[in-house]
Design an enzyme around this catalytic site. Sequence first.
Site, PDB file in Angstrom:
ATOM      1  N   GLU A   1       7.125   7.514   5.614  1.00  0.00           N
ATOM      2  CA  GLU A   1       5.755   8.004   5.401  1.00  0.00           C
ATOM      3  C   GLU A   1       4.708   7.231   6.200  1.00  0.00           C
ATOM      4  O   GLU A   1       3.574   7.682   6.315  1.00  0.00           O
ATOM      5  CB  GLU A   1       5.387   8.037   3.910  1.00  0.00           C
ATOM      6  CG  GLU A   1       5.268   6.695   3.228  1.00  0.00           C
ATOM      7  CD  GLU A   1       6.558   6.340   2.509  1.00  0.00           C
ATOM      8  OE1 GLU A   1       7.638   6.785   2.968  1.00  0.00           O
ATOM      9  OE2 GLU A   1       6.482   5.618   1.502  1.00  0.00           O
ATOM     10  N   ASN A   2       5.075   6.087   6.762  1.00  0.00           N
ATOM     11  CA  ASN A   2       4.113   5.415   7.637  1.00  0.00           C
ATOM     12  C   ASN A   2       3.959   6.130   8.980  1.00  0.00           C
ATOM     13  O   ASN A   2       3.018   5.834   9.714  1.00  0.00           O
ATOM     14  CB  ASN A   2       4.511   3.953   7.865  1.00  0.00           C
ATOM     15  CG  ASN A   2       5.881   3.805   8.489  1.00  0.00           C
ATOM     16  OD1 ASN A   2       6.840   4.438   8.031  1.00  0.00           O
ATOM     17  ND2 ASN A   2       5.995   3.013   9.527  1.00  0.00           N
TER      18      ASN A   2
END
Lengths: 217, 217, 213, 213
Positions: free
Chosen positions: C46-47
Site C-alpha cells: 500500500e505504500n
Amino acid sequence: MRNLLNKEKFIALLHDGMSLMVGGFLTNGTPEGLIDLVVESNVKNLTIICNDGGYPDKGVGRLVANNQVKKVIASHIGTNPVIGTMMQENKIEVELVPQGTLAERIRAYGAGLGGVLTPTGLDTLVQEGKQIIEVKGKKYLLEEALGADMALIGGAIADNYGNLKYNKTMRNFNPIMATACEVVVCEPKRIIDEIDPEHVITPHPFVDYILVGEYCD
Amino acid sequence: MRNLLNKEKFIALLHDGMSLMVGGFLTNGTPEGLIDLVVESNVKNLTIICNDGGYPDKGVGRLVANNQVKKVIASHIGTNPVIGTMMQENKIEVELVPQGTLAERIRAYGAGLGGVLTPTGLDTLVQEGKQIIEVKGKKYLLEEALGADMALIGGAIADNYGNLKYNKTMRNFNPIMATACEVVVCEPKRIIDEIDPEHVITPHPFVDYILVGEYCD
Amino acid sequence: MTDKEIIASRIALELEDGDLVNLGIGIPTLVANYVPEDKRVTFQAENGIIGLGGLVEEETEIVNAGGMGASILEGGAFIDSITSFTFIRGGHIDITVLGALEVDQEGSLASWIIPGKMVPGMGGAMDLVTGAKKVIIAMRHTNKGIPKILKKCTLPLTASHQVNMIVTEMAVMEVRKDGLHLLEVHPDYTINDVIQATEAELIFGEVLPMKGI
Amino acid sequence: MTDKEIIASRIALELEDGDLVNLGIGIPTLVANYVPEDKRVTFQAENGIIGLGGLVEEETEIVNAGGMGASILEGGAFIDSITSFTFIRGGHIDITVLGALEVDQEGSLASWIIPGKMVPGMGGAMDLVTGAKKVIIAMRHTNKGIPKILKKCTLPLTASHQVNMIVTEMAVMEVRKDGLHLLEVHPDYTINDVIQATEAELIFGEVLPMKGI
C-alpha cells in the site's frame, strides 16, 4: 532555473506554530535535509502531518525527539515509541487517521473540495464527531479536507523548470502533499534538464521552491 | 499476454440498456475502433458517460446518430448539434455536469467513495436536488459517485502485462474511467514489451481486456 | 511446519489466478511463499507498489509497506498513496490478509489499539478491510490460551462486519450471515479442541481436515 | 486594433511573472499573443496540458481544450482530467479569462445555457470561475447594442459572485464588495458612452484611459 532556495532562505520561511506536511512512508521519500534544517531552526509548536511517525532518529521522529511538535496527524506511530510515550504523558497530541482517508483528505484540500465521503472508519472510534451521510442507501463518514502551511517534499528528481518525478516507492504521499499547502518546498535527490512531459508527476506550478546545495547530490 | 480480446468477444460483452464510460476529450483519446464495434452490435438504450458529445460523425456522437443512446452524461454537448436537437425533441436525455465534477464523481466511484463536496455549481441549476453540506462555515454541493458497466479506454500504449500509459493529451478522462467500471476494455494504439514501472499511468489490475486485431496499429 | 507456516500455506490456497492481493505485516507476509506456480497472483504494497517482489538485503530505494527493502516484479508499477488506496477502497483488491488482536463471529475485528497500553494506529488496515473483496484474518487461534475469536470484540474495532474468513493453526472458519462456520480443522486437533479455544459460537456440519497440510 | 485585439491586449497586462493561466475559447485565447516577453507565464489547457504552446496546422496527437491541434512548450506536462481540475478547483490557477453571455454588478455570470435555445453545457467553466484566484471576463460590451453587463443576470448562472474583472472594447471594470467600479475607458469612448451601454450601476471616481492602447 527559478525558485531555488538555500538553507538560510528556507529557515526564514519557518515559524512557530506552523503546520507542516512531510512526505515519505516510514521515511522512504522523506526529505531528511529539510528535516535537518527544521531541527536547526528550532521552531516550536509544530503540527506535523505525515503518513507515520517515522523513527526516533529518522524522519519526522527527529522533530518530535527535539520537542518541536505539538500535534501529529498520521495513520501509524508504531515505529516511533517516543511518540507513544509522549502521547500517554499528554506531552503531544496525536490524531490517528486511516491511511487512505489521510490521503483523500489531503488530496481534497489540494483539489478545492470540502471533503469526501468514505466508508472507512464507520462504526469505529474514527467516526467520533463526524457527520454520517447517506448516499444511495449506504452510510459514509464525511472526512474533511486537510491542508497545511508548508509541504516538505522528498524522494524527487526535479528538472530545470521545477517539475518533479519520484524515485520508485518514494512517491507515496509526496505528490499529494505538493497540492495541498500554501508553500511547497522540495529537496530533490538530483536535478536534470527536463523531465519528459508524459513522465512528470508533480507539474512545476505546484512547486514553490527547490532546495539546492549540500542537500542535493 | 493475458486478457486479449477480439471483435467477436467484445461484442458479446455488450447488451441493451448498459452504461458505458467513453474516454477522450472532443474525441482526442476516444477509442474509435471500440465505437465502431458498439455501432456494429447495435445495442440500444445506452447511457453514455463522456466528457463531451463528440461530433455527429466522430466519437460517442456516432452512437447518438445511430439511435443507440437513451441518456448522455457529459460536461459539454456544443460540438454535436444532433444531441442538442434530439434533446429539444425529448428523444434523448442529457445530464450536464461541470467537467471537474464529472471527473471527481467518476474518480470517487473508482476509489470507493460515496461522493465529494465541491463548491462548483453552488447557486446554479447544477445544485437542484442535491444535498448542500457545510464544512468549516463554507457551503458545498454533495456530488455523488458515478460508475458504469463498462469503460472504453483509448489513446493508450499497452504493455504485455496490460499496463497502460497514454499518448500526450489523450490521457484526459481515460485513466479515471479505467478505475470506475465493472469491465474495462482498452483499444491501445500499440502494444510494447514493458512500460517502465515509474511511467505506468493505469496499472494492469484496472484493465480487464485489451482489444487486438485490425484496431491496433 | 510451524504454526505460522500452516496458516500461510492454507491461506495461499484461497488465491485465484489473476488476483490482486494485499498482505499485511507478520504471518500474512508469509503467504507469498506458498502461491502455486500455476497461478498468476499480483501483490500490492500500500505504500505504492503493484507487483511487489521479494525482500532484498542490499540498500534500496524500494521499500514494502513495512518499510523493509523490497523489489518490484516485471510488469509492475509504482503508484502514489492516492492511487494505492483507490485500489484498496475501490474494491480492486481481491483478497487482503491481515492479522488481528480479536475477531468476532459477526466478522468484526480489532487490530489497531489497546487503550492505555498500545496505540500503533490503523495504518492502511481500516481501508483494506473495508474495501477488499475478501478479507482473511491470519492469526494464532489464541493469545497464549486466551481466546481471540469472540462472540463480540471487546477492543475498539478496526471495522465491523467485514471479515470473510479466519485461518489459524487449528482451523479454518468462515463468517456467514447466520454466524461463524467451522469448515476445516488441522489433523493435530479435534473439533472439541477448537471449540475449547474459541469463545465465539461455531456452527458446523461436516468438518474437513485442513486443506494443503 | 480590432475590438478583440483591444480586449486581449488589455487583459495581457494583468498577467504577472510566474502566473499559471487558463484561457477560454474565443477572445480569451488571443490573450496569449500579448504576453510581455519579460514575463514567464504558463498556460494550462483543461483537457490536460501544463505549458500549452501555440496552435499547429499539421495532424497531431495534442489538442487544446477547444479540440484544436496544439503544442506543448519545454518544461510542460501532460496530465489527466483529475489533475487538471485539481489545479483549477484547488486555487492553483492564478488567472482565468473567459467569455460570458451576461455578467452582473455582483460578479455573477451566465455563459452556458439559453433555455429553450442553446444548451452547449458548462464544460470546465463552472470549475474555472469557482476555483481560479482571479476571474476576468473578456467580451464585447454589448450584444449588438443590448447590454450584457447587468444589475442582475437573467440567464441561468455559471456561478455567483466569482468575477473579479470585466474587460470590453470600451472599458475595464472591477467587481468590489460595494459594486462594479469603472476603472478605465478606451479613448474612443466617453464615460457616458460606457454608462449608456451598461445596465449595471457603475461606481467611478477618477477614470483612466485604457492601459496598453
